[in-house]
Write a protein that holds these residues in place. Sequence first.
Motif, mmCIF file in Angstrom:
data_model
loop_
_atom_site.group_PDB
_atom_site.id
_atom_site.type_symbol
_atom_site.label_atom_id
_atom_site.label_comp_id
_atom_site.label_asym_id
_atom_site.label_seq_id
_atom_site.Cartn_x
_atom_site.Cartn_y
_atom_site.Cartn_z
ATOM 1 N N GLY A 13 0.830 -1.212 0.000
ATOM 2 C CA GLY A 13 0.000 0.000 0.000
ATOM 3 C C GLY A 13 0.860 1.255 0.000
ATOM 4 N N SER A 14 0.349 2.297 -0.625
ATOM 5 C CA SER A 14 1.136 3.534 -0.691
ATOM 6 C C SER A 14 1.023 4.333 0.601
ATOM 7 C CB SER A 14 0.670 4.394 -1.865
ATOM 8 O OG SER A 14 -0.697 4.689 -1.675
ATOM 9 N N GLY A 15 0.027 4.000 1.445
ATOM 10 C CA GLY A 15 -0.118 4.664 2.749
ATOM 11 C C GLY A 15 -0.382 6.153 2.606
ATOM 12 N N SER A 16 -1.377 6.502 1.766
ATOM 13 C CA SER A 16 -1.623 7.924 1.478
ATOM 14 C C SER A 16 -2.011 8.721 2.739
ATOM 15 C CB SER A 16 -2.704 8.060 0.412
ATOM 16 O OG SER A 16 -3.798 7.241 0.738
ATOM 17 N N ARG A 17 -2.667 8.031 3.735
ATOM 18 C CA ARG A 17 -3.058 8.753 4.951
ATOM 19 C C ARG A 17 -1.856 9.170 5.776
ATOM 20 N NH1 ARG A 17 -7.143 4.275 7.040
ATOM 21 N NH2 ARG A 17 -5.577 3.088 5.946
ATOM 22 N N PHE A 18 -0.717 8.475 5.557
ATOM 23 C CA PHE A 18 0.473 8.769 6.351
ATOM 24 C C PHE A 18 1.109 10.093 5.903
ATOM 25 C CE2 PHE A 18 4.913 8.070 7.741
ATOM 26 C CZ PHE A 18 4.661 7.785 9.062
#
Length: 227
Positions: A13-18
């Motif tokens: 996952g690209s972890g966009s929320r991070f």
Amino acid sequence: MRASVLHIVVAAGSGSRFGAEVPKQFCYMGGLPVLMHTVNALRHTGSGEVVIVLSTDMVDYWNTLCEKHGFRSPDIVIGGATRWQSVRNAIVSKGICADIISVHDGARPLLSPNLITRLISEVKSGSHAVIPVMPVTDSIRRVDVNGENVAVDRKSYFAVQTPQVFDGNVLREAYSKTESPLFTDDASVVESIGVKVTLTEGEPTNIKITHPLDLAIAEAILNDIKK
Ligand code: C5P
């Protein structure tokens, strides 16, 4: 006969929320990238082979990190556009024969060997699907499609963690069916083919790193564990 166990660590996952330049699973915690802590925790149990799922564009970066830290990478599987697709790719390429399969989020680096050993032993004792959960401590409200909200009894709700551990045949069958947008974890996938999911107590320290603050909290927990 000894049951063979495969640990699938999803980290594609690209972890966009991070919101960082580097996906959260590669951020540093206590001198090592998060994903190396996760792999070490699973290897520490000596319970089975570990494979990691990455996206194509992460592989070079991961290999550079492994070289830098003298870290032996587990076999890498290339993930898909969704978590479901990433898990399915790992099952198809590495999980054809495993008796027991665990699926764990790469961004949960603080699972204890005791937790994974306990989950595996519950599957060995006959459960088809065992997942760790935590009671919800905040008050909970349900919001309907009209935006109306109502308090609900929080004793009826549990927050779900990984690793989630399955009988291999059950997980393979569940992942041979079509993907649904309702699948947010592997328990929801096996439940869709009528399999009963067994809940067991999770660990308060087994947090998922989602926001930058979680990384600071995880580092503090890690320092506390080392004491
Ligand atoms: O987005 P979320 O934090 O729920 O993702 C859970 C796990 O699934 C993460 O470890 C993430 O890297 C992984 N994932 C994946 N492939 C995707 C999307 C998420 O392996 N396409």
